[in-house]
Design a protein around this motif. Structure first.
Motif, PDB file in Angstrom:
ATOM      1  N   GLU A 170       6.980   4.721 -13.898  1.00 52.30           N
ATOM      2  CA  GLU A 170       8.323   4.294 -14.279  1.00 52.30           C
ATOM      3  C   GLU A 170       9.214   4.168 -13.042  1.00 52.30           C
ATOM      4  N   PRO A 171      10.045   3.127 -12.979  1.00 50.26           N
ATOM      5  CA  PRO A 171      10.919   2.942 -11.816  1.00 50.26           C
ATOM      6  C   PRO A 171      11.814   4.154 -11.525  1.00 50.26           C
ATOM      7  N   SER A 172      12.283   4.834 -12.561  1.00 51.13           N
ATOM      8  CA  SER A 172      13.167   5.984 -12.343  1.00 51.13           C
ATOM      9  C   SER A 172      12.453   7.118 -11.612  1.00 51.13           C
ATOM     10  N   LYS A 173      11.143   7.235 -11.830  1.00 52.74           N
ATOM     11  CA  LYS A 173      10.370   8.292 -11.180  1.00 52.74           C
ATOM     12  C   LYS A 173      10.077   7.967  -9.707  1.00 52.74           C
ATOM     13  N   LYS A 175      12.149   5.978  -7.728  1.00 48.52           N
ATOM     14  CA  LYS A 175      13.368   5.350  -7.220  1.00 48.52           C
ATOM     15  C   LYS A 175      13.498   5.491  -5.709  1.00 48.52           C
ATOM     16  N   GLU A 179      13.665   2.400  -3.083  1.00 48.36           N
ATOM     17  CA  GLU A 179      14.851   2.223  -2.242  1.00 48.36           C
ATOM     18  C   GLU A 179      14.493   2.268  -0.754  1.00 48.36           C
ATOM     19  N   VAL A 185      16.795   0.267  -8.165  1.00 49.89           N
ATOM     20  CA  VAL A 185      16.434   0.473  -9.564  1.00 49.89           C
ATOM     21  C   VAL A 185      17.694   0.380 -10.404  1.00 49.89           C
ATOM     22  N   SER A 186      17.738  -0.615 -11.284  1.00 53.80           N
ATOM     23  CA  SER A 186      18.892  -0.770 -12.173  1.00 53.80           C
ATOM     24  C   SER A 186      18.761   0.189 -13.345  1.00 53.80           C
ATOM     25  N   ASN A 187      19.878   0.583 -13.901  1.00 61.99           N
ATOM     26  CA  ASN A 187      19.882   1.483 -15.053  1.00 61.99           C
ATOM     27  C   ASN A 187      21.053   1.113 -15.954  1.00 61.99           C
ATOM     28  N   PRO A 193      15.206   1.407 -17.056  1.00 62.84           N
ATOM     29  CA  PRO A 193      15.296   1.197 -15.605  1.00 62.84           C
ATOM     30  C   PRO A 193      14.340   0.095 -15.162  1.00 62.84           C
ATOM     31  N   ARG A 194      14.811  -0.725 -14.216  1.00 67.53           N
ATOM     32  CA  ARG A 194      14.007  -1.850 -13.742  1.00 67.53           C
ATOM     33  C   ARG A 194      14.075  -1.977 -12.222  1.00 67.53           C
TER      34      ARG A 194
END
Length: 286
Positions: A170-173, A175, A179, A185-187, A193-194
């Motif tokens: 997952e992108p949040s994991k 991030k 970066e 990562v958009s939220n 999150p993407r």
């Protein structure tokens, strides 16, 4: 040969690959050396506004004196061509690695990277899309090697208890890693999150426009098949969005037929309002 002709040939090869396990048993089969191991699969096209983007492999193959169970779910996005390419090439690339028998994990990692590089080189023919993947190789009915990029998932059941063998990327994991590569990562409210506001997974094959910020590095795990092992489920996120691992295991634990079990899981996901493409493989150890 033109790009269109090359792509047509690739699609023909993909169709032939899946026809082998489908034609004789209509979606199910069993091992040769390990006759007590059976497998079955089922696919359902989602209700989104695009053609089916999932592909799978579910078959047994003899290599020298060994029997390999080859199982995989490829969940395409922004088109199905990358998933189709993976269906035709990924296992072949893994088995071509010279260290496959001595260091299976390294062979799989190398093949994942090499396949992703090949996909990016052929982006003109394959398009700008990508695909997640979860693969499972059963070696002589004794050892299961699972690898994945993305959010398609492998779950094993032992003594009625579900254990996830893959990792949801997952992108949040991831991030900080994204970066560090210059991405973000958009939220946004009401959305998942993407990566760069586009892709809902942090690792995938293809996706050339996002590749600087994405990884194709697989997580790999080796699992021993013992007397406590009952079955394994591989499925795309169309199933896991609406069912927990334990719910999936509980819903088929009393079903002996692997194909019917896979079909039951897809139907249960549909009843829970899943709108995505759903692909599911069940491997039963009886």
């Amino acid at each position: 040969m033109t790009g269109r002709e090359i792509l047509h040939k690739m699609k023909e090869k993909a169709a032939c690959f899946i026809a082998t396990p489908v034609a004789p048993d209509k979606g199910k089969g069993k091992g040769g050396i390990s006759k007590h191991i059976t497998h079955g699969f089922h696919l359902v096209e989602g209700k989104s506004n695009h053609a089916m983007e999932d592909y799978l492999v579910s078959e047994f193959k003899h290599v020298d004196d060994n029997e390999l169970g080859l199982f995989a779910i490829f969940d395409g996005h922004m088109g199905h061509d990358v998933a189709s390419y993976l269906q035709s090439h990924l296992f072949d690339n893994i088995l071509k690695e010279h260290e496959f028998w001595d260091d299976t994990e390294s062979a799989i990692r190398n093949a994942y990277h090499r396949t992703d590089t090949d996909i990016l080189k052929q982006s003109i023919q394959l398009g700008k899309g990508g695909s997640t993947a979860v693969t499972a190789i059963l070696i002589n009915g004794q050892k299961l090697v699972v690898a994945n990029v993305g959010d398609s998932r492998a779950v094993i059941c032992k003594k009625g208890i579900a254990k996830q063998l893959s990792v949801d990327h997952e992108p949040s994991k991831e991030k900080k890693v994204i970066e560090s590569k210059g991405g973000f990562v958009s939220n946004l409210p009401g959305d998942v999150p993407r990566v760069d506001g586009q892709l809902a997974v942090a690792r995938a094959f293809g996706d050339k426009s996002l590749k600087r910020h994405l990884s194709s590095e697989p997580d790999v795990v080796l699992e021993k098949i013992d007397d406590d092992t009952e079955f394994v489920i591989l499925a795309s996120d169309g199933l896991w969005k609406v069912m927990s691992n334990q719910e999936a295991v509980d819903s088929i634990k009393n079903m002996k037929d692997a194909k019917l079990a896979a079909k039951h899981l897809t139907e249960e996901a549909l009843s829970r309002k899943s709108k995505d493409d759903i692909s599911c493989i069940v491997v039963k150890f009886q």
